[in-house]
Design a protein around this motif. Structure first.
Motif, mmCIF file in Angstrom:
data_model
loop_
_atom_site.group_PDB
_atom_site.id
_atom_site.type_symbol
_atom_site.label_atom_id
_atom_site.label_comp_id
_atom_site.label_asym_id
_atom_site.label_seq_id
_atom_site.Cartn_x
_atom_site.Cartn_y
_atom_site.Cartn_z
ATOM 1 N N MET A 152 7.531 40.245 -4.084
ATOM 2 C CA MET A 152 6.500 39.780 -3.155
ATOM 3 C C MET A 152 6.062 38.352 -3.467
ATOM 4 O O MET A 152 5.569 37.632 -2.588
ATOM 5 C CB MET A 152 5.289 40.722 -3.203
ATOM 6 C CG MET A 152 5.587 42.132 -2.744
ATOM 7 S SD MET A 152 6.185 42.233 -1.044
ATOM 8 C CE MET A 152 4.729 41.762 -0.150
ATOM 9 N N VAL A 153 6.227 37.933 -4.718
ATOM 10 C CA VAL A 153 5.843 36.572 -5.122
ATOM 11 C C VAL A 153 7.024 35.611 -4.990
ATOM 12 O O VAL A 153 6.897 34.507 -4.442
ATOM 13 C CB VAL A 153 5.305 36.576 -6.570
ATOM 14 C CG1 VAL A 153 5.032 35.156 -7.043
ATOM 15 C CG2 VAL A 153 4.038 37.432 -6.660
ATOM 16 N N VAL A 154 8.200 36.037 -5.478
ATOM 17 C CA VAL A 154 9.362 35.150 -5.518
ATOM 18 C C VAL A 154 9.923 34.889 -4.121
ATOM 19 O O VAL A 154 10.360 33.770 -3.820
ATOM 20 C CB VAL A 154 10.453 35.741 -6.433
ATOM 21 C CG1 VAL A 154 11.743 34.937 -6.338
ATOM 22 C CG2 VAL A 154 9.961 35.770 -7.874
ATOM 23 N N GLY A 155 9.915 35.904 -3.253
ATOM 24 C CA GLY A 155 10.472 35.752 -1.907
ATOM 25 C C GLY A 155 9.906 34.553 -1.152
ATOM 26 O O GLY A 155 10.666 33.683 -0.697
ATOM 27 N N PRO A 156 8.577 34.448 -0.992
ATOM 28 C CA PRO A 156 8.014 33.295 -0.289
ATOM 29 C C PRO A 156 8.282 31.950 -0.981
ATOM 30 O O PRO A 156 8.502 30.944 -0.316
ATOM 31 C CB PRO A 156 6.507 33.596 -0.263
ATOM 32 C CG PRO A 156 6.417 35.084 -0.387
ATOM 33 C CD PRO A 156 7.551 35.476 -1.279
ATOM 34 N N ILE A 157 8.278 31.933 -2.330
ATOM 35 C CA ILE A 157 8.512 30.675 -3.052
ATOM 36 C C ILE A 157 9.925 30.164 -2.795
ATOM 37 O O ILE A 157 10.133 28.986 -2.446
ATOM 38 C CB ILE A 157 8.278 30.874 -4.569
ATOM 39 C CG1 ILE A 157 6.796 31.166 -4.847
ATOM 40 C CG2 ILE A 157 8.716 29.627 -5.341
ATOM 41 C CD1 ILE A 157 6.503 31.509 -6.297
ATOM 42 N N VAL A 158 10.928 31.032 -2.961
ATOM 43 C CA VAL A 158 12.324 30.633 -2.765
ATOM 44 C C VAL A 158 12.580 30.235 -1.320
ATOM 45 O O VAL A 158 13.245 29.227 -1.037
ATOM 46 C CB VAL A 158 13.274 31.779 -3.183
ATOM 47 C CG1 VAL A 158 14.716 31.460 -2.803
ATOM 48 C CG2 VAL A 158 13.174 32.028 -4.682
ATOM 49 N N THR A 159 12.056 31.008 -0.381
ATOM 50 C CA THR A 159 12.306 30.732 1.038
ATOM 51 C C THR A 159 11.696 29.410 1.464
ATOM 52 O O THR A 159 12.312 28.642 2.215
ATOM 53 C CB THR A 159 11.761 31.876 1.906
ATOM 54 O OG1 THR A 159 12.266 33.122 1.418
ATOM 55 C CG2 THR A 159 12.186 31.710 3.355
ATOM 56 N N HIS A 160 10.486 29.120 0.984
ATOM 57 C CA HIS A 160 9.870 27.837 1.340
ATOM 58 C C HIS A 160 10.633 26.676 0.725
ATOM 59 O O HIS A 160 10.848 25.640 1.372
ATOM 60 C CB HIS A 160 8.416 27.802 0.867
ATOM 61 C CG HIS A 160 7.772 26.456 1.033
ATOM 62 N ND1 HIS A 160 7.536 25.888 2.267
ATOM 63 C CD2 HIS A 160 7.342 25.551 0.106
ATOM 64 C CE1 HIS A 160 6.983 24.694 2.102
ATOM 65 N NE2 HIS A 160 6.843 24.466 0.809
ATOM 66 N N ALA A 161 11.078 26.821 -0.513
ATOM 67 C CA ALA A 161 11.746 25.719 -1.205
ATOM 68 C C ALA A 161 13.169 25.487 -0.700
ATOM 69 O O ALA A 161 13.597 24.337 -0.546
ATOM 70 C CB ALA A 161 11.755 25.986 -2.716
ATOM 71 N N LEU A 162 13.909 26.572 -0.414
ATOM 72 C CA LEU A 162 15.339 26.440 -0.138
ATOM 73 C C LEU A 162 15.767 26.992 1.217
ATOM 74 O O LEU A 162 16.891 26.721 1.657
ATOM 75 C CB LEU A 162 16.138 27.149 -1.247
ATOM 76 C CG LEU A 162 15.869 26.668 -2.673
ATOM 77 C CD1 LEU A 162 16.563 27.581 -3.675
ATOM 78 C CD2 LEU A 162 16.338 25.221 -2.843
ATOM 79 N N LYS A 251 0.656 33.335 -3.275
ATOM 80 C CA LYS A 251 -0.549 33.327 -4.109
ATOM 81 C C LYS A 251 -1.402 34.571 -3.848
ATOM 82 O O LYS A 251 -1.936 35.182 -4.790
ATOM 83 C CB LYS A 251 -1.356 32.058 -3.844
ATOM 84 C CG LYS A 251 -0.634 30.780 -4.248
ATOM 85 C CD LYS A 251 -1.470 29.541 -3.925
ATOM 86 C CE LYS A 251 -0.736 28.269 -4.321
ATOM 87 N NZ LYS A 251 -1.513 27.045 -3.969
ATOM 88 N N VAL A 252 -1.520 34.945 -2.570
ATOM 89 C CA VAL A 252 -2.271 36.157 -2.226
ATOM 90 C C VAL A 252 -1.597 37.384 -2.817
ATOM 91 O O VAL A 252 -2.244 38.243 -3.430
ATOM 92 C CB VAL A 252 -2.392 36.305 -0.696
ATOM 93 C CG1 VAL A 252 -2.989 37.671 -0.333
ATOM 94 C CG2 VAL A 252 -3.248 35.197 -0.113
ATOM 95 N N TYR A 253 -0.275 37.465 -2.663
ATOM 96 C CA TYR A 253 0.447 38.630 -3.164
ATOM 97 C C TYR A 253 0.387 38.706 -4.687
ATOM 98 O O TYR A 253 0.259 39.803 -5.252
ATOM 99 C CB TYR A 253 1.908 38.589 -2.690
ATOM 100 C CG TYR A 253 2.052 38.548 -1.188
ATOM 101 C CD1 TYR A 253 1.247 39.332 -0.372
ATOM 102 C CD2 TYR A 253 2.985 37.707 -0.577
ATOM 103 C CE1 TYR A 253 1.373 39.297 1.011
ATOM 104 C CE2 TYR A 253 3.108 37.666 0.809
ATOM 105 C CZ TYR A 253 2.305 38.463 1.587
ATOM 106 O OH TYR A 253 2.421 38.419 2.951
ATOM 107 N N LEU A 254 0.470 37.565 -5.365
ATOM 108 C CA LEU A 254 0.418 37.556 -6.824
ATOM 109 C C LEU A 254 -0.917 38.080 -7.328
ATOM 110 O O LEU A 254 -0.973 38.979 -8.175
ATOM 111 C CB LEU A 254 0.658 36.135 -7.354
ATOM 112 C CG LEU A 254 0.527 35.954 -8.869
ATOM 113 C CD1 LEU A 254 1.553 36.801 -9.610
ATOM 114 C CD2 LEU A 254 0.665 34.479 -9.265
ATOM 115 N N VAL A 255 -2.017 37.527 -6.796
ATOM 116 C CA VAL A 255 -3.349 37.914 -7.266
ATOM 117 C C VAL A 255 -3.629 39.381 -6.948
ATOM 118 O O VAL A 255 -4.080 40.147 -7.814
ATOM 119 C CB VAL A 255 -4.428 37.000 -6.644
ATOM 120 C CG1 VAL A 255 -5.823 37.520 -6.985
ATOM 121 C CG2 VAL A 255 -4.271 35.563 -7.132
#
Length: 454
Positions: A152-162, A251-255
């Motif tokens: 839930m945290v890594v998915g949005p980070i990777v998709t936004h970056a790459l 950030k929402v999913y992480l917290v």
């Protein structure tokens, strides 16, 4: 020598198969928080087709879950695991290379078709001794929860970056790594252990489906994953409308996930140690109902959405922990493996319904109607959960018998007479005794000594 200490082979099997299972589950969950937003850029995309792309994974899993588990008894565990992962990699590559929503749907269907969960559990059963099997399977269960949080945290980070295509390439690489671990790290099994506590038995499926207490729990996991998938079809768009950009959603999913993980531990202890499982279960369903109502009425209010997500994750993580425990407690002796197979199939049917139905409602009505439907379903589930009885607080054991121990009927009688033994099921052709025990009264060592003296 401490006989309950895991051997190096058992440790390799547990860590290796746990890692393989987790790498594969990342492919299911990493897409969940991003496909609704980033997937709309695909050719021909609509909310309904995005929902189908999310849900078709679960449909394929539900179709192949039980057949693949039974097939692994014939062709071997490792060949089936490797074959399933290869199909998963193929689906990921197709989704990574396409520019069309239909290509992603095809890729997701192939990802789901590589249903290896039953084969993983069967191989784990082959490679671990009876006294350590529960610990090994608990590790797999814990890895599932951690994988969900990471995805839930890594998915949005990777998709936004790459980009979304890069996310699918990453999923393909992780599954390929799973193949390497299966071949090089996970030990091979020289023989298959027919263990009804971890493996599917075809002849037992009908009895499991006819058990009303198990049916309520299967309905529960079905509802839980309908609510999860449908809510996450609508949530990313709601956050975006509230002025929170997609690249910040992690950030929402992480917290919320960190808070949920910490908060559920006392409730798990209360449910298991204090034996208040039904109270906690009903409370979880009520909390999910409240979360869906809050999300329904949140509109574009960011903090209200966050609060609704927090309540949902609290209940979801707790349910994911206690539902398998309830299946174990409620299943008759010798039926736990089959009961877990039917439970997993119900879970993936929920994924299929939740993604597809949530996408259709989101596309044809609006996001609020998705949450309203979730509230209605949670209300039905709450009424069903009220009818649930307090489960028997028992554990499942398999004790190996041998011909030298004489009459199996005598062994069965002595086991049934032992304090703390709730039920016994002897399978002479498997030379096995399946026993349900109250672990506060008796334990495996006592029963094995009893059997040896019979």
């Amino acid at each position: 020598m401490n006989d309950n200490k895991m051997t190096p082979v058992e440790l390799r099997a547990t860590w290796g198969l746990g890692t393989v299972f987790s790498l594969r589950m990342l492919g299911m969950f990493m897409v969940l928080p991003v496909l609704t937003t980033y997937g709309m850029a695909l050719q021909g995309a609509s909310e309904a087709l995005i929902g189908l792309a999310i849900g078709i994974y679960g449909l394929a899993q539900a179709i192949f879950q039980i057949p693949f588990g039974l097939l692994s008894d014939r062709i071997g565990r490792k060949p089936l695991i490797v074959g399933g992962l290869l199909v998963f990699v193929l689906g990921s590559v197709i989704a990574a290379c396409t520019t069309s929503i239909w290509g992603v749907i095809l890729g997701r269907a192939l990802q789901g078709s590589g249903a290896i969960a039953a084969a993983v559990m069967a191989l784990l059963s082959d490679l671990t001794r009876e006294q350590n099997r529960t610990k090994a399977m608990a590790f797999i269960g814990i890895s599932f929860g951690i994988t969900f949080a990471i995805a839930m945290v890594v998915g949005p980070i990777v998709t936004h970056a790459l980009g979304l295509h890069a996310l699918f390439w990453m999923i393909a690489i992780l599954a390929t790594l799973g193949i390497v671990i299966t071949l090089l790290v996970v030990p091979s099994s020289a023989h298959h252990v027919l263990n009804r506590e971890s493996g599917m038995v075809k002849a037992s499926i009908r009895e499991v489906l006819a058990n009303p207490r198990l049916l309520r729990l299967n309905f529960g996991i079905l509802c839980l994953h309908i609510l999860l998938m449908s809510s996450f079809v609508a949530l990313p768009g709601q956050f975006e409308q509230a002025g929170f950009p997609p690249e910040q959603h992690w950030k929402v999913y992480l917290v919320t996930m960190l808070i949920a993980f910490a908060a559920v531990i006392p409730f798990i202890i209360y449910a298991e140690v204090k034996r208040r499982m039904k109270r906690v279960f009903v409370g979880c369903v009520a909390l999910i109902l409240i979360a869906e109502i809050i999300l329904w009425g949140a509109g574009n209010h960011f903090w209200t959405l966050v609060f609704g997500v927090q309540l949902f994750f609290l209940a979801f993580n707790l349910m994911e922990a206690i539902l398998p425990s309830l299946i174990s407690k409620e299943s008759p002796p010798g039926y736990k493996g089959t009961a877990m197979g039917v439970y997993s199939t119900s879970q993936f049917i929920g994924v299929a319904i939740g993604g597809s139905l949530g996408g259709w409602i989101f596309g044809n009505v609006d996001a609020q109607s998705v949450f309203l439907l979730g509230a209605v379903l949670a209300t039905v589930w709450l009424f069903v959960s009220f009818a649930m009885k307090e489960p028997p607080y028992v554990s499942s054991l398999r004790i190996t018998l041998n011909d030298a121990q004489g009459s199996f009927e005598k062994v069965e009688q002595r086991l049934k007479a032992q304090p703390g033994v709730a039920a016994v099921f002897i399978v002479p052709e498997e030379k096995s005794a399946y026993v349900k025990i109250d672990s506060k009264v008796t334990n495996r060592l006592e029963l094995e000594a009893l059997v040896a003296s019979a």
